[in-house]
Scaffold this active site. Structure first.
Site, PDB file in Angstrom:
ATOM      1  N   ASP A 104       0.833  -1.204   0.000  1.00 34.19           N
ATOM      2  CA  ASP A 104       0.000   0.000   0.000  1.00 34.19           C
ATOM      3  C   ASP A 104       0.870   1.257   0.000  1.00 34.19           C
ATOM      4  O   ASP A 104       1.955   1.260   0.570  1.00 34.19           O
ATOM      5  CB  ASP A 104      -0.895  -0.043   1.249  1.00 34.19           C
ATOM      6  CG  ASP A 104      -2.046   0.927   1.147  1.00 34.19           C
ATOM      7  OD1 ASP A 104      -2.282   1.483   0.055  1.00 34.19           O
ATOM      8  OD2 ASP A 104      -2.724   1.143   2.166  1.00 34.19           O
ATOM      9  N   GLY A 105       0.354   2.294  -0.628  1.00 32.74           N
ATOM     10  CA  GLY A 105       1.013   3.606  -0.547  1.00 32.74           C
ATOM     11  C   GLY A 105       1.600   4.115  -1.846  1.00 32.74           C
ATOM     12  O   GLY A 105       2.273   5.146  -1.862  1.00 32.74           O
ATOM     13  N   ARG A 146      -0.336   9.060 -10.406  1.00 36.03           N
ATOM     14  CA  ARG A 146      -0.396   7.822  -9.621  1.00 36.03           C
ATOM     15  C   ARG A 146       0.349   6.673 -10.297  1.00 36.03           C
ATOM     16  O   ARG A 146       0.963   5.839  -9.636  1.00 36.03           O
ATOM     17  CB  ARG A 146      -1.858   7.430  -9.363  1.00 36.03           C
ATOM     18  CG  ARG A 146      -2.578   8.381  -8.430  1.00 36.03           C
ATOM     19  CD  ARG A 146      -4.038   7.968  -8.238  1.00 36.03           C
ATOM     20  NE  ARG A 146      -4.157   6.639  -7.675  1.00 36.03           N
ATOM     21  CZ  ARG A 146      -4.053   6.347  -6.381  1.00 36.03           C
ATOM     22  NH1 ARG A 146      -3.854   7.310  -5.506  1.00 36.03           N
ATOM     23  NH2 ARG A 146      -4.174   5.113  -5.955  1.00 36.03           N
ATOM     24  N   GLU A 181     -11.781  -5.547  -5.061  1.00 39.21           N
ATOM     25  CA  GLU A 181     -12.377  -4.218  -4.873  1.00 39.21           C
ATOM     26  C   GLU A 181     -11.675  -3.150  -5.739  1.00 39.21           C
ATOM     27  O   GLU A 181     -12.182  -2.041  -5.883  1.00 39.21           O
ATOM     28  CB  GLU A 181     -12.291  -3.790  -3.396  1.00 39.21           C
ATOM     29  CG  GLU A 181     -13.278  -4.521  -2.493  1.00 39.21           C
ATOM     30  CD  GLU A 181     -12.921  -5.987  -2.256  1.00 39.21           C
ATOM     31  OE1 GLU A 181     -11.716  -6.296  -2.142  1.00 39.21           O
ATOM     32  OE2 GLU A 181     -13.843  -6.831  -2.232  1.00 39.21           O
ATOM     33  N   ASN A 182     -10.503  -3.492  -6.291  1.00 44.18           N
ATOM     34  CA  ASN A 182      -9.770  -2.492  -7.093  1.00 44.18           C
ATOM     35  C   ASN A 182     -10.495  -2.136  -8.393  1.00 44.18           C
ATOM     36  O   ASN A 182     -10.171  -1.138  -9.032  1.00 44.18           O
ATOM     37  CB  ASN A 182      -8.337  -2.951  -7.400  1.00 44.18           C
ATOM     38  CG  ASN A 182      -7.406  -2.842  -6.214  1.00 44.18           C
ATOM     39  OD1 ASN A 182      -6.448  -3.590  -6.085  1.00 44.18           O
ATOM     40  ND2 ASN A 182      -7.669  -1.899  -5.316  1.00 44.18           N
ATOM     41  N   ARG A 226      -5.196  -2.328   8.326  1.00 46.66           N
ATOM     42  CA  ARG A 226      -6.381  -3.096   7.890  1.00 46.66           C
ATOM     43  C   ARG A 226      -5.915  -4.317   7.116  1.00 46.66           C
ATOM     44  O   ARG A 226      -4.831  -4.310   6.529  1.00 46.66           O
ATOM     45  CB  ARG A 226      -7.224  -2.275   6.892  1.00 46.66           C
ATOM     46  CG  ARG A 226      -7.966  -1.124   7.400  1.00 46.66           C
ATOM     47  CD  ARG A 226      -8.873  -0.572   6.293  1.00 46.66           C
ATOM     48  NE  ARG A 226      -8.127   0.030   5.209  1.00 46.66           N
ATOM     49  CZ  ARG A 226      -7.621   1.242   5.217  1.00 46.66           C
ATOM     50  NH1 ARG A 226      -7.779   2.011   6.275  1.00 46.66           N
ATOM     51  NH2 ARG A 226      -6.950   1.704   4.194  1.00 46.66           N
TER      52      ARG A 226
HETATM   53  C1  FPP Z   1      -1.861   0.205  -3.332  1.00 49.46           C
HETATM   54  O1  FPP Z   1      -1.426   1.520  -3.433  1.00 49.46           O
HETATM   55  C2  FPP Z   1      -1.352  -0.583  -4.417  1.00 49.46           C
HETATM   56  C3  FPP Z   1      -2.121  -1.202  -5.363  1.00 49.46           C
HETATM   57  C4  FPP Z   1      -3.590  -1.127  -5.385  1.00 49.46           C
HETATM   58  C5  FPP Z   1      -1.555  -1.982  -6.440  1.00 49.46           C
HETATM   59  C6  FPP Z   1      -0.278  -2.690  -6.140  1.00 49.46           C
HETATM   60  C7  FPP Z   1       0.373  -2.904  -7.421  1.00 49.46           C
HETATM   61  C8  FPP Z   1       1.685  -2.833  -7.678  1.00 49.46           C
HETATM   62  C9  FPP Z   1       2.721  -2.680  -6.642  1.00 49.46           C
HETATM   63  C10 FPP Z   1       2.174  -2.912  -9.082  1.00 49.46           C
HETATM   64  C11 FPP Z   1       1.762  -4.118  -9.848  1.00 49.46           C
HETATM   65  C12 FPP Z   1       2.238  -5.386  -9.230  1.00 49.46           C
HETATM   66  C13 FPP Z   1       2.797  -6.394  -9.907  1.00 49.46           C
HETATM   67  C14 FPP Z   1       3.089  -7.686  -9.206  1.00 49.46           C
HETATM   68  C15 FPP Z   1       3.134  -6.289 -11.312  1.00 49.46           C
HETATM   69  P1  FPP Z   1      -2.515   2.675  -3.546  1.00 49.46           P
HETATM   70  O2  FPP Z   1      -2.620   3.043  -4.976  1.00 49.46           O
HETATM   71  O3  FPP Z   1      -3.787   2.265  -2.891  1.00 49.46           O
HETATM   72  O4  FPP Z   1      -1.802   3.805  -2.728  1.00 49.46           O
HETATM   73  P2  FPP Z   1      -2.511   4.968  -1.899  1.00 49.46           P
HETATM   74  O5  FPP Z   1      -3.285   4.305  -0.785  1.00 49.46           O
HETATM   75  O6  FPP Z   1      -1.342   5.754  -1.392  1.00 49.46           O
HETATM   76  O7  FPP Z   1      -3.369   5.734  -2.860  1.00 49.46           O
END
Ligand code: FPP
Length: 246
Positions: A26-27, A39, A73-74, A200
């Protein structure tokens, strides 16, 4: 009622190494925002962190590493961001598959990735097939994964087996449910890490995390590195696990 005697998870304490580590990465968005970047730049840097951390996990001798790359949920995110994440997944498979094959990594996927576009499904299937014969460390990518959906699917499967007369309803116990989960052939989850200071589980491995140790790091995912993983593993090694006993 007799309690199961098993405590299959790693005992913990005395510098024990977790067999199976899962990470909620996350982050990425906040990392980008802090730098006045879009982003996607955070997600790109997140892929770099994925590379660093999967290599570090292998070096540490962790048997299985499960990464939450895309949750069920994404899909609620804007189409553009979903497209960006899919693009990064394609790039990751294209650029890192050879290394996985070479390093004897067994790639696994949990979640219903068949909802992704046909080219990604084909790429994932090819990557799974190419690493199938490997017997080294396991890298599990969670794609369109959600624990509630996983448990509902397990319930449906077991109900169908009972209707078909293949199992008796009384045989539906904890072990039977575990056998239906996407993680059934993975080592028990020992350590769950979440980055970016959020506390969480976000529908990730809820059943599997029943006795996992939880580690929350303040670091944003793109900054998570070998030292941060080593710190999480060291903190696991300092904990005494009791699995409900004394
Ligand atoms: C959460 O950060 C991250 C995600 C929803 C996606 C994670 C994906 C990757 C690290 C890249 C793809 C992975 C692979 C294995 C190719 P957020 O966007 O929710 O961050 P925020 O809470 O700061 O907005």
């Amino acid at each position: 009622m007799p309690l199961p005697a098993k405590a299959p998870e790693t005992e913990g304490g005395a510098g024990a190494l977790p067999r199976h580590v899962a990470i909620i990465m996350d982050g990425n968005g906040r990392w980008a925002k802090q730098r006045f970047l879009p982003r996607i730049a955070g997600h790109r840097a997140g892929v770099e962190a994925v590379r660093r951390v999967t290599r570090a996990a292998r070096t540490l001798g962790i048997e299985a590493l499960t990464l939450y790359a895309f949750s069920s949920e994404n899909w609620r995110r804007p189409d553009e961001e979903i497209g960006d994440l899919m693009g990064l997944l394609r790039i990751f498979i294209r650029s890192d598959l050879d290394e996985m094959v070479r390093e004897n990594v067994r790639l696994r996927v949990i979640g219903n990735y068949h909802r992704f576009s046909a080219d990604i499904v084909a790429m994932v299937d090819d990557a799974l097939a190419r690493t199938l014969v490997n017997d080294g460390p396991i890298l599990v990518i969670a794609l369109n994964y959600g624990s509630h959906a996983e448990l509902a699917a397990a319930a449906r499967d077991l109900a169908q087996q009972a209707i078909d007369g293949k199992i008796d309803v009384s045989a539906i116990d904890e072990a039977a449910i575990e056998r239906q989960l996407d993680t059934s052939d993975l080592p028990p989850l020992d350590l769950m890490i979440r980055t970016s200071g959020e506390h969480r589980l976000s529908n990730f491995l809820l059943w599997q995390a029943a006795y996992a140790e939880l580690h929350f790091a303040e670091t944003l995912w793109p900054d998570f590195d070998e030292a941060a993983l080593a710190e999480a593993v060291a903190s696991f090694g300092r904990r005494q696990r009791r699995f409900g006993g004394l």
